[in-house]
Design a protein around this motif. Structure first.
Motif, short mmCIF file in Angstrom:
data_model
loop_
_atom_site.label_atom_id
_atom_site.label_comp_id
_atom_site.label_asym_id
_atom_site.label_seq_id
_atom_site.Cartn_x
_atom_site.Cartn_y
_atom_site.Cartn_z
N HIS A 135 26.34 -25.19 1.64
CA HIS A 135 25.66 -24.37 2.79
C HIS A 135 25.02 -25.47 4.15
O HIS A 135 24.05 -26.04 3.75
CB HIS A 135 24.42 -23.39 2.66
N ASN A 136 25.88 -25.40 4.87
CA ASN A 136 25.51 -26.25 5.99
C ASN A 136 25.13 -25.47 7.21
O ASN A 136 26.00 -24.76 8.01
CB ASN A 136 26.75 -27.18 6.53
N ALA A 137 23.59 -25.31 7.55
CA ALA A 137 22.95 -24.43 8.59
C ALA A 137 23.65 -24.80 10.08
O ALA A 137 23.47 -24.11 10.83
CB ALA A 137 21.60 -24.50 8.20
N GLY A 138 23.85 -26.20 10.08
CA GLY A 138 24.50 -26.53 11.39
C GLY A 138 25.82 -25.97 11.69
O GLY A 138 26.07 -26.34 12.97
N LEU A 139 26.59 -25.55 10.72
CA LEU A 139 27.82 -25.09 11.19
C LEU A 139 27.84 -23.40 10.70
O LEU A 139 28.76 -22.83 11.24
CB LEU A 139 28.95 -25.67 10.05
N THR A 140 27.00 -22.68 9.90
CA THR A 140 27.22 -21.52 9.98
C THR A 140 25.57 -20.86 9.62
O THR A 140 24.97 -21.60 8.83
CB THR A 140 28.31 -21.10 8.59
N LYS A 141 25.60 -19.64 10.11
CA LYS A 141 24.47 -18.92 9.65
C LYS A 141 25.00 -17.61 8.96
O LYS A 141 24.25 -16.96 8.54
CB LYS A 141 23.75 -18.26 10.95
N GLN A 142 26.53 -17.47 8.59
CA GLN A 142 26.97 -16.53 7.95
C GLN A 142 27.68 -16.86 6.93
O GLN A 142 28.99 -16.51 7.00
CB GLN A 142 27.76 -15.42 9.04
N LEU A 143 27.24 -17.29 5.72
CA LEU A 143 28.11 -17.62 4.62
C LEU A 143 28.25 -16.49 3.80
O LEU A 143 27.36 -16.14 3.35
CB LEU A 143 27.43 -19.16 3.98
N ASP A 144 29.67 -16.17 3.52
CA ASP A 144 29.95 -15.06 3.01
C ASP A 144 30.61 -15.17 1.79
O ASP A 144 31.04 -16.55 1.40
CB ASP A 144 30.66 -14.00 3.65
N TRP A 145 30.95 -14.32 0.61
CA TRP A 145 31.46 -14.23 -0.57
C TRP A 145 32.73 -13.29 -0.45
O TRP A 145 32.63 -12.15 0.14
CB TRP A 145 30.42 -13.79 -1.59
N GLU A 146 33.71 -13.80 -1.34
CA GLU A 146 34.93 -12.57 -1.66
C GLU A 146 35.42 -12.87 -2.89
O GLU A 146 36.07 -13.87 -3.18
CB GLU A 146 35.94 -12.84 -0.52
N CYS A 147 35.35 -11.99 -4.05
CA CYS A 147 35.85 -12.18 -5.31
C CYS A 147 37.40 -11.70 -5.31
O CYS A 147 37.55 -10.55 -5.01
CB CYS A 147 34.96 -11.07 -6.36
N GLU A 148 38.13 -12.61 -5.74
CA GLU A 148 39.49 -12.27 -5.63
C GLU A 148 40.16 -12.85 -6.98
O GLU A 148 40.06 -14.00 -7.59
CB GLU A 148 40.03 -13.13 -4.36
N LEU A 149 41.30 -12.03 -7.35
CA LEU A 149 42.36 -12.41 -8.32
C LEU A 149 43.19 -13.42 -7.87
O LEU A 149 43.36 -13.36 -6.88
CB LEU A 149 43.08 -11.19 -8.72
#
Length: 301
Positions: A135-149
């Motif tokens: 998590h690089n706060a200098g690049l993102t404030k919106q780090l998200d997840w996605e579970c995928e097959l």
């Protein structure tokens, strides 16, 4: 078979097969039988059916009396990323409810796509079970997840018809398609989804013969023990044969390539209010008959 890469007592990576609560060292097993196998999972996949058949034969012959030194307790080993794919092809907007939530929160089209929406992740994005999501706060404030097959390709595929697509599937695993939602650039997803550690992959590769129907698998994701995603692969908009046929119409799929088949609804951007990953979080992506891929989120600065 449940094929893995693992380490023992801080040693180097080993090719193994998980049998219940045991880990079988396939290199040691082959040596004890006077046989020879590739020493890593990617090489095994690329070696084709004869090598896989040899693994299956060796495991069958040693089920009751495995040679000494070839079997370890699962609790004593550390699972690693299975292998580094040659290429990872992601599929966007492949679950109907995710199309709706993405339109509501990410400004994508309202209508269902009429052909697969594709993007890529570089091999440098791959990380293994237990390894950190950065998590690089200098690049993102919106780090998200996605579970995928994840579909692992076992045979070269170019201009493959849908009815022939299954012949090119080696097996299945899990990809957590991590996304920096605020790093999309003019609608392009590469930097949003391709940064280092944004493709947790594993913990095992289950061969295709072990999964009766990959379009009927429960899948879900938890953050700090709280359920965020809960769905089933039956809700894919484009099924696996269509994905392979569409991709291979212009791009050669090679043994060891991975198709991340898309995320169900329940991503952080779709929450009200939105929720995103923070350092200290634990993300657990689970798919029926495959297992759980768990990764901590750490501060990358």
């Amino acid at each position: 078979m449940r094929l893995v890469t693992y380490t023992l007592n801080g040693g180097g990576p080993r090719l193994g097969a998980q049998l219940g609560d045991r880990m079988v060292d396939l290199t040691a097993l082959a040596a004890a039988a006077g046989s020879e196998l590739p020493t890593d999972l990617l090489a095994l996949i690329r070696s084709g059916r004869p090598a896989v058949d040899e693994v299956r034969s060796l495991l069958g012959r040693t089920e009751s009396t495995p040679p000494g030194g070839a079997v370890h307790a699962l609790a004593d080993v550390r699972l690693c990323v299975p292998f580094r794919p040659g290429k990872i092809i992601g599929v966007g907007l492949n679950y109907v409810e995710h199309v709706a939530e993405s339109h509501r929160t990410l400004d994508t089209e309202r209508e269902l796509p009429d052909r697969p929406v594709l993007f890529s992740k570089p091999a440098t994005a791959v990380t293994g079970p237990g390894q950190p999501i950065l998590h690089n706060a200098g690049l993102t404030k919106q780090l998200d997840w996605e579970c995928e097959l994840a579909v692992v390709i076992g045979r070269p595929a170019y201009r493959v018809a849908e009815e022939d697509a299954w012949e090119h599937v080696f097996g299945y695993s899990i990809v957590n398609d991590i996304s920096a939602r605020d790093q999309r650039r003019s609608g392009q997803w590469f930097f949003s989804k391709g940064q280092d550690s944004y493709a947790p992959f594993g913990p095992v590769v289950v061969t295709a013969d072990e999964i009766a129907d990959p379009h009927d698998l429960d899948l879900g994701l938890k953050v700090n023990g709280e359920t965020k995603q809960n769905s089933n692969t039956r809700h894919m908009l484009f099924k696996i044969p269509r994905l392979i046929a569409d991709i291979s119409s212009g791009v050669t799929l090679e043994p060891g390539d991975v198709i991340a088949t898309g995320s169900p609804s329940g991503v952080g951007a779709g929450m009200v209010p939105p929720q995103f990953l923070q350092p200290g979080d634990l993300v657990e992506a689970t798919i029926q008959h495959i297992g759980t891929l768990a990764n901590p989120v750490v501060d990358a600065r």
